[in-house]
Structures are given as C-alpha cells and as structure tokens.
Design a protein around this motif. Structure first.
Motif, short mmCIF file in Angstrom:
data_model
loop_
_atom_site.label_atom_id
_atom_site.label_comp_id
_atom_site.label_asym_id
_atom_site.label_seq_id
_atom_site.Cartn_x
_atom_site.Cartn_y
_atom_site.Cartn_z
N HIS A 1 0.82 -1.20 0.00
CA HIS A 1 0.00 0.00 0.00
C HIS A 1 0.86 1.26 0.00
O HIS A 1 0.39 2.34 -0.34
CB HIS A 1 -0.92 0.02 1.22
N CYS A 2 2.13 1.09 0.40
CA CYS A 2 3.05 2.23 0.46
C CYS A 2 4.48 1.69 0.39
O CYS A 2 4.77 0.61 0.90
CB CYS A 2 2.84 3.00 1.77
N VAL A 3 5.36 2.48 -0.23
CA VAL A 3 6.79 2.17 -0.28
C VAL A 3 7.52 3.26 0.49
O VAL A 3 7.28 4.46 0.28
CB VAL A 3 7.30 2.10 -1.74
N LEU A 4 8.40 2.84 1.40
CA LEU A 4 9.18 3.77 2.22
C LEU A 4 10.66 3.55 1.96
O LEU A 4 11.10 2.40 1.88
CB LEU A 4 8.87 3.54 3.70
N VAL A 5 11.41 4.64 1.83
CA VAL A 5 12.84 4.55 1.54
C VAL A 5 13.60 5.43 2.54
O VAL A 5 13.29 6.61 2.69
CB VAL A 5 13.16 5.01 0.10
N ASP A 6 14.58 4.84 3.20
CA ASP A 6 15.44 5.59 4.13
C ASP A 6 16.72 5.99 3.41
O ASP A 6 17.12 5.35 2.43
CB ASP A 6 15.77 4.71 5.35
N GLU A 7 17.36 7.04 3.89
CA GLU A 7 18.66 7.50 3.37
C GLU A 7 18.61 7.74 1.86
O GLU A 7 19.46 7.31 1.09
CB GLU A 7 19.78 6.51 3.72
N GLY A 8 17.58 8.46 1.42
CA GLY A 8 17.35 8.73 0.00
C GLY A 8 18.47 9.47 -0.69
O GLY A 8 18.58 9.42 -1.92
N GLN A 9 19.32 10.14 0.07
CA GLN A 9 20.44 10.87 -0.54
C GLN A 9 21.39 9.92 -1.28
O GLN A 9 22.09 10.33 -2.19
CB GLN A 9 21.20 11.69 0.50
N PHE A 10 21.39 8.64 -0.90
CA PHE A 10 22.28 7.68 -1.54
C PHE A 10 21.69 7.01 -2.78
O PHE A 10 22.32 6.16 -3.39
CB PHE A 10 22.70 6.60 -0.54
N LEU A 11 20.47 7.39 -3.16
CA LEU A 11 19.86 6.81 -4.36
C LEU A 11 20.57 7.33 -5.62
O LEU A 11 21.03 8.47 -5.66
CB LEU A 11 18.38 7.18 -4.44
N SER A 12 20.60 6.48 -6.63
CA SER A 12 21.13 6.91 -7.92
C SER A 12 19.99 7.57 -8.71
O SER A 12 18.82 7.40 -8.37
CB SER A 12 21.66 5.71 -8.69
N PRO A 13 20.32 8.31 -9.76
CA PRO A 13 19.25 8.86 -10.61
C PRO A 13 18.32 7.76 -11.14
O PRO A 13 17.11 7.96 -11.23
CB PRO A 13 20.02 9.54 -11.75
N GLN A 14 18.88 6.58 -11.44
CA GLN A 14 18.06 5.47 -11.93
C GLN A 14 17.09 4.98 -10.86
O GLN A 14 15.93 4.67 -11.15
CB GLN A 14 18.93 4.29 -12.41
N HIS A 15 17.55 4.92 -9.62
CA HIS A 15 16.67 4.50 -8.52
C HIS A 15 15.51 5.48 -8.36
O HIS A 15 14.37 5.07 -8.14
CB HIS A 15 17.44 4.40 -7.20
N VAL A 16 15.79 6.78 -8.48
CA VAL A 16 14.73 7.77 -8.36
C VAL A 16 13.71 7.57 -9.48
O VAL A 16 12.50 7.60 -9.25
CB VAL A 16 15.30 9.21 -8.36
N GLN A 17 14.19 7.32 -10.70
CA GLN A 17 13.27 7.08 -11.82
C GLN A 17 12.44 5.82 -11.60
O GLN A 17 11.27 5.75 -11.97
CB GLN A 17 14.03 7.02 -13.14
N GLN A 18 13.04 4.80 -11.00
CA GLN A 18 12.29 3.58 -10.69
C GLN A 18 11.18 3.86 -9.68
O GLN A 18 10.08 3.32 -9.78
CB GLN A 18 13.24 2.50 -10.19
N LEU A 19 11.46 4.71 -8.71
CA LEU A 19 10.44 5.09 -7.73
C LEU A 19 9.33 5.91 -8.38
O LEU A 19 8.15 5.76 -8.04
CB LEU A 19 11.07 5.86 -6.57
N VAL A 20 9.69 6.75 -9.34
CA VAL A 20 8.69 7.51 -10.11
C VAL A 20 7.75 6.52 -10.81
O VAL A 20 6.53 6.71 -10.81
CB VAL A 20 9.37 8.46 -11.12
N ARG A 21 8.30 5.47 -11.37
CA ARG A 21 7.47 4.46 -12.04
C ARG A 21 6.55 3.75 -11.05
O ARG A 21 5.41 3.42 -11.39
CB ARG A 21 8.35 3.42 -12.76
N VAL A 22 7.03 3.48 -9.84
CA VAL A 22 6.19 2.85 -8.82
C VAL A 22 4.96 3.73 -8.58
O VAL A 22 3.83 3.24 -8.51
CB VAL A 22 6.97 2.63 -7.50
N VAL A 23 5.18 5.03 -8.46
CA VAL A 23 4.07 5.96 -8.22
C VAL A 23 3.15 6.04 -9.44
O VAL A 23 1.94 5.86 -9.33
CB VAL A 23 4.61 7.37 -7.87
#
Length: 190
Positions: free
Chosen positions: A80-102
């Motif tokens: 129902h929800c995705v939570l991510v800790d320490e987001g500063q360490f995400l790569s640009p690709q990881h951020v785009q993957q999270l955009v797709r989740v949304v």
C-alpha cells in the motif's frame, strides 16, 4: 492518486523514526508496506532502518544494480506504500524507478534523507528527488551550538571541522553535527 514524497532534514531530525512510525501505522491498519534502505549504509547492518532512539526494522537493501520498480512489482500482493530511508544515496536510476512505482503502480512512495552533504552541496539522490517529487517536506531540527534551525552538516576529523574529503563516509554523531549556517562557517573552538 499516488504521489512521490521527499522528506528531508539535517542529521538527528528524526527522519528514520518518522519512517518507522509511518510503517507501523500502515501495518496497524492491516496494510502492507515495503521498506528499502541503501546497502551502503551499514552502520546498523545492511538492510536495516534504525533510529538513534533504538527502534529498527528490516528493509530491502538497495544495491547499485537494484531495480526498485521490479522489486515492488514482483510482490505477490502489492504494498500500500513504499518507504525509503537514506534517500540521498539513491542513484538517478533509482529515483526514476520510484517515479514508475508511483505513476505506473499507483503506490505512494515516501523517501526520507539528507538534502546536502558536509561540503554544502546537494547529494545526487536528493537533487533528483527534488526534481521529481510531487511533495517536498522539510523535517526540522536545531543547531547543536544554538537554537537556530540546523540547515548544514559539519564534518569533524580528529575533533576539527573539515570541508573537503570523501563525500560519502558513513558515520554518526562522532563524525557529523547538524548546525545552522553561521556555525557551519564559524564553528565554536573546542
């Protein structure tokens, strides 16, 4: 409609405890959450979100090659929800993957992390989250030297402030302090 949230703050602003509280609230309501944490942050063990107040939980570790969208989409029952800790360490690709989740799975994603490093520069993951997030929220804390809002992170080596060096060095209060702008540039003498 699901949204991507970026909740940022300086160190000791209660980001991880807030993530753990959100996870608990979802689960108390009978809802499933997926929690992710970058594998690079191994202070409390790889794949663990831990608060300095002593509460922790397991998380799916994020490695450089991880595909967060695929990890969520592969779940037998979607969270129902995705939570991510320490987001500063995400790569640009990881951020785009999270955009797709949304956008494609219609699942809200809440990312917690630091905005800037000790050099007073945006972390790469944070910069991309600022560009993509639907909602950006600051979690505030106070300077360790005064009562102003902490907006900067001061790094120490051998008890002295440093402004150069490796950008990523995992550490806690023994290495970093949250400070206001004034005390970032003019820390009190020890």
């Amino acid at each position: 409609m699901a949204q991507l949230y970026f909740r940022y703050g300086a160190m000791n602003a209660s980001k991880s405890i807030q993530l753990l509280t959100v996870a608990h609230n979802y689960e108390q309501s009978g809802k499933k959450v997926m929690v992710f944490a970058p594998a690079i942050d191994d202070r409390f063990g790889v794949g663990k979100v831990a608060s300095r107040v002593g509460i922790s939980r397991e998380a799916v570790p994020i490695a450089e090659q991880s595909d967060l969208y695929e990890a969520v989409a592969a779940e037998a029952s979607l969270p129902h929800c995705v939570l991510v800790d320490e987001g500063q360490f995400l790569s640009p690709q990881h951020v785009q993957q999270l955009v797709r989740v949304v956008d494609e799975l219609d699942i809200p994603v809440i990312v917690y992390g630091l905005l800037k490093n000790f050099k007073n520069e945006l972390f790469v993951g944070s910069a991309h989250l600022l560009c993509e997030a639907d909602k950006i929220e600051e979690i505030k804390t106070v300077c360790v030297y005064c009562n102003k809002k902490a907006t900067h992170i001061l790094k120490y080596k051998n008890g002295k402030p440093v402004y150069t060096g490796e950008t990523i060095e995992i550490g806690g209060n023994e290495t970093y302090s949250s400070v206001c702008r004034r005390h970032y540039y003019h820390p009190p003498a020890e």
